[in-house]
Write an enzyme that holds these catalytic residues in place. Structure first.
Site, PDB file in Angstrom:
ATOM      1  N   TYR A 180       0.798  -1.157  -0.002  1.00 25.01           N
ATOM      2  CA  TYR A 180       0.182  -0.086  -0.020  1.00 25.01           C
ATOM      3  C   TYR A 180       0.721   1.212  -0.028  1.00 25.01           C
ATOM      4  O   TYR A 180       1.837   1.511   0.831  1.00 25.01           O
ATOM      5  CB  TYR A 180      -0.906  -0.010   1.399  1.00 25.01           C
ATOM      6  CG  TYR A 180      -1.622   1.273   1.450  1.00 25.01           C
ATOM      7  CD1 TYR A 180      -3.208   1.331   0.945  1.00 25.01           C
ATOM      8  CD2 TYR A 180      -1.293   2.450   1.930  1.00 25.01           C
ATOM      9  CE1 TYR A 180      -3.855   2.236   0.913  1.00 25.01           C
ATOM     10  CE2 TYR A 180      -2.006   3.577   2.246  1.00 25.01           C
ATOM     11  CZ  TYR A 180      -3.309   3.558   1.703  1.00 25.01           C
ATOM     12  OH  TYR A 180      -4.049   4.794   1.656  1.00 25.01           O
ATOM     13  N   GLU A 207      -3.513   7.753  -4.032  1.00 20.26           N
ATOM     14  CA  GLU A 207      -3.185   6.331  -3.221  1.00 20.26           C
ATOM     15  C   GLU A 207      -3.273   5.255  -4.235  1.00 20.26           C
ATOM     16  O   GLU A 207      -4.046   5.243  -5.248  1.00 20.26           O
ATOM     17  CB  GLU A 207      -4.630   6.121  -2.647  1.00 20.26           C
ATOM     18  CG  GLU A 207      -4.895   4.944  -1.646  1.00 20.26           C
ATOM     19  CD  GLU A 207      -6.102   4.751  -0.955  1.00 20.26           C
ATOM     20  OE1 GLU A 207      -7.098   4.752  -1.626  1.00 20.26           O
ATOM     21  OE2 GLU A 207      -6.032   4.439   0.350  1.00 20.26           O
TER      22      GLU A 207
END
Lengths: 393, 307
Positions: free
Chosen positions: A116, A204
């Protein structure tokens, strides 16, 4: 302002952030052209809507999954046909779902491991922060809650930008080495540059992946931009997709009204964002449900109030209206005249509770009384909120 | 006394020739504020005239401050130029820059905040209503009004008010005045994610101000500034404090992605902030109508008079 994944990935490529090869299609006819740009083999088909949870979503006709793995391009074309024009419901879309107007085909990458990665503002320090985790491809809130030690945050000094030692910090935390580390460092540096140069509010990547060949790729991309900075990025404004926005919100933005549609039945018309938020709160406090957030701003004119009225009455769920104005500098009589004018134009069959306070309030109340409108006035916010909740019950 | 400004404070207005700046400069002059200079690059030498006042306009903050002794600036310039206007105040060594401008790009404010760190000038805002120290005249005239708040709802007194939101500040001010009490100073710190002075900064000033006997702290969802202020209050503040948090029903999931939730932490919801307030001995107003009453309850518990 939000953009679609395929648009975000085009920006990634422009800034040197590697992504799997892909192509978007807006019509059935474009499927072949799009797929022709990709090699034969495993292909992903991804519904393009401005909401998360696509993979686990369900279409209103029962077809499951807004993101699908296909073994061949032929299969991908068939699956895309089922998605395009269909309405996808995910945890973030609400029950009404979103109509899929674009599908995105990408090469299905070999995944060695998922990570991530995000860049956004850290409010506490007023600096950009890079957030990274070894736990990619899952709900990151859950990771933050259950295993916070698996999340690394690195604050960036805006006067210098991201420093090499900071890249090493992030990459070390992800446990990467060798070619992977080198590729990840380049990707991260470029991702930060994109965040900074485009005035992004948030970038993101979930998941970021490594492949058996040592490549590091952004498999997904969520990007939103600071709306205050759009004036200096016409190329990003051009990416705006009005299909993804509520028509009432688009109409409101034309009049410089801040409007957000909600699912209750008491419409609110308020001046000031804080007061508008707490007007919603107080309706809920007394057992009602707000239909919208609407801030007419500090310098509302009669025309603005009329436009605001039309927008809130355009919501079929609305059963009553609560006007809550604290006229500091704003003249309460301007609001009163706007209400009278709006009702004249659009007619009003719903209960209306008005709470006016502040500048020139006596004149405002007089205007409302003289108009012969059937409205209820409230003395305080609490009093008015209780009255409107009772009237729509 | 009061915090940050007194009726004797001399202020200058950056952007005094724009419609918005001009209107509020007029209202501040009417209120009796010592508004002594305007700044608009290229218009130096002209005058801003209103109701018998003749305010000189300068090309730069440096010139305006040197010529008039102004120590505070209020900024009304458009968003693309507002960051620059703040830096100019800091370079001129003013005590306080109050930025009213709404819509400044976040990146500009990130850079400005980094550039002014450690400097003498305090920044309030941006995207804020400004601050008011009420005077003793009719409708609290004779006070210092910086920004866009309505002066007439104030009354000189002993309640300090700090808030991110303009209209909610006015609600609190109005409630306090309606109860026959008054304000030492009301401060709107602004709703932007990157701003100058924080809730906690203002709370510390109120705590030290002998003329402030009680405090109303108004916050919103998002960020952790209210929580930080509440924890400090618990350990350090002896004065009665009432709190209100707006946004309990604001829709979640209006943003894409979830990184904000991680960085914001678990304490950026209204419910979490209210829980921290309660834990820290702050009397919570259940609704915005309850703000003044909440402070009265807090004062009663501590046996403090607010008048």
């Amino acid at each position: 302002m939000n953009i679609h994944e395929y648009q975000a990935k085009a920006l990634f490529e422009k800034f040197g952030v590697p992504v799997p090869k892909g192509a978007a299609a807006k019509t059935q006819e474009e499927f072949d052209t799009a797929l022709a740009t990709l090699p034969e083999g495993p292909t992903m088909v991804k519904s393009q809507i401005h909401a998360g949870g696509r993979g686990k979503g369900t279409f209103t006709d029962g077809f499951k999954g807004g993101v699908k793995f296909c073994k061949t391009k032929a299969e991908a074309k068939e699956i895309a046909g089922k998605m395009l024009g269909n309405t996808l419901v995910t945890l973030q879309t609400g029950a009404a779902g979103r109509k899929v107007q674009t599908v995105y085909f990408t090469v299905a990458s070999d995944i060695k491991k998922e990570y991530y990665l995000a860049v956004l503002l850290d409010r506490a320090s007023s600096r950009p922060v890079i957030v990274a985790s070894t736990e990619g491809g899952v709900e990151i809130e859950k990771v933050a809650h259950e295993t916070p030690e698996k999340i690394t945050k690195v604050l960036i000094d805006p006067a210098y930008g991201v420093a090499d030692f900071q890249l090493r910090q992030v990459i070390g935390a992800l446990g990467l080495s060798g070619t992977e580390a080198k590729n990840a460092a380049k990707l991260l540096k470029n991702l930060y540059t994109m965040f900074w140069e485009t005035d992004a509010a948030m970038v993101e990547v979930n998941p970021l992946i490594t492949t058996p060949a040592g490549d590091v790729l952004a498999l997904d991309a969520k990007v939103s931009f600071d709306s205050n900075a759009l004036y200096r990025h016409p190329e990003i404004v051009a990416l705006r997709d009005l299909n993804e926005e509520d028509p009432k919100e688009i109409e409101a933005s034309k009049y410089d009204l801040a409007y957000i549609a909600l699912d209750g039945n008491i419409a609110c018309l308020v001046n000031g964002a804080g007061l508008a938020m707490s007007t919603m709160d107080i309706i809920k406090h007394y057992g009602g449900n707000p239909a919208n957030f609407l801030d007419v701003g500090g310098g509302a004119s009669k025309e603005k109030v009329v436009a605001a009225f039309k927008i809130i009455l355009g919501d079929a769920n609305v059963k009553g209206i609560f006007v809550n104005i604290f006229g500091g500098i704003m003249d309460c009589n301007v609001i009163a005249e706007g209400i009278v004018e709006a009702v004249k134009e659009v007619g009003l069959k719903l209960p209306l509770v008005v709470r006016l306070e502040g500048n020139n309030v006596a004149k405002g109340k007089q205007t409302l009384a003289a108009s012969g409108l059937s409205l209820v006035s409230g003395d305080t916010m609490a009093d008015a909120a209780q009255k409107i909740v009772k009237l729509v019950a | 006394m009061s915090i940050l400004i007194t009726p004797a404070t001399k202020i200058l207005v950056q952007g005094i020739t724009g419609a918005f700046g001009a209107k509020h400069a007029q209202l501040s002059l009417d209120y009796g504020t010592q508004l002594v200079a305007g700044v608009t690059p290229g218009k130096g030498g002209q005058f801003f005239e209103h109701a018998g006042h003749k305010v000189p306009i300068f090309n730069s903050v440096h010139e305006a401050a040197a010529a008039t002794g102004a120590t505070v600036s209020v900024i009304f310039v458009p968003p693309p130029f507002a960051g620059d206007a703040i830096l100019e105040c800091v370079d001129a060594g003013l005590d306080l820059a109050v930025c009213i401008t709404e819509g400044i790009p976040i990146k500009d404010m990130i850079r400005v905040k980094r550039a002014i760190a450690g400097k003498k000038t305090r920044l309030i805002g941006p995207n804020c209503p400004g601050l008011v120290t009420p005077g003793t005249g009719e409708g609290s005239k004779g006070g210092c009004r910086i920004g866009i708040a309505p002066g007439y709802i104030h009354k000189k007194g002993h309640v300090g008010i700090v808030s991110r939101s303009g209209t909610l500040t006015y609600e609190a001010v109005f409630q306090i005045t309606s109860k026959g009490l008054g304000q030492s100073t009301s401060v709107g710190i602004g709703g932007d994610p990157v701003n100058g002075t924080s809730h906690l900064d203002v709370i510390k000033l109120f705590n030290e101000d002998p003329d402030t006997k009680g405090i109303i702290l108004i916050g919103e969802i998002g960020g952790s500034a209210e929580v930080e202020a509440a924890r400090w209050i618990k350990d350090n503040c002896k004065k009665p404090v009432a709190g209100f948090i707006a946004g309990a029903t604001a829709p979640a999931g209006r943003r894409m992605g979830h990184a904000g939730a991680i960085v914001g932490g678990a304490e950026d919801t209204a419910a979490a902030k209210i829980a921290v307030f309660q834990e820290c001995g702050i009397e919570v107003a259940a609704t915005p109508t309850d703000m003044a009453d909440a402070l009265l309850r807090a004062a009663q518990k501590k046996g403090v008079s607010l008048s």
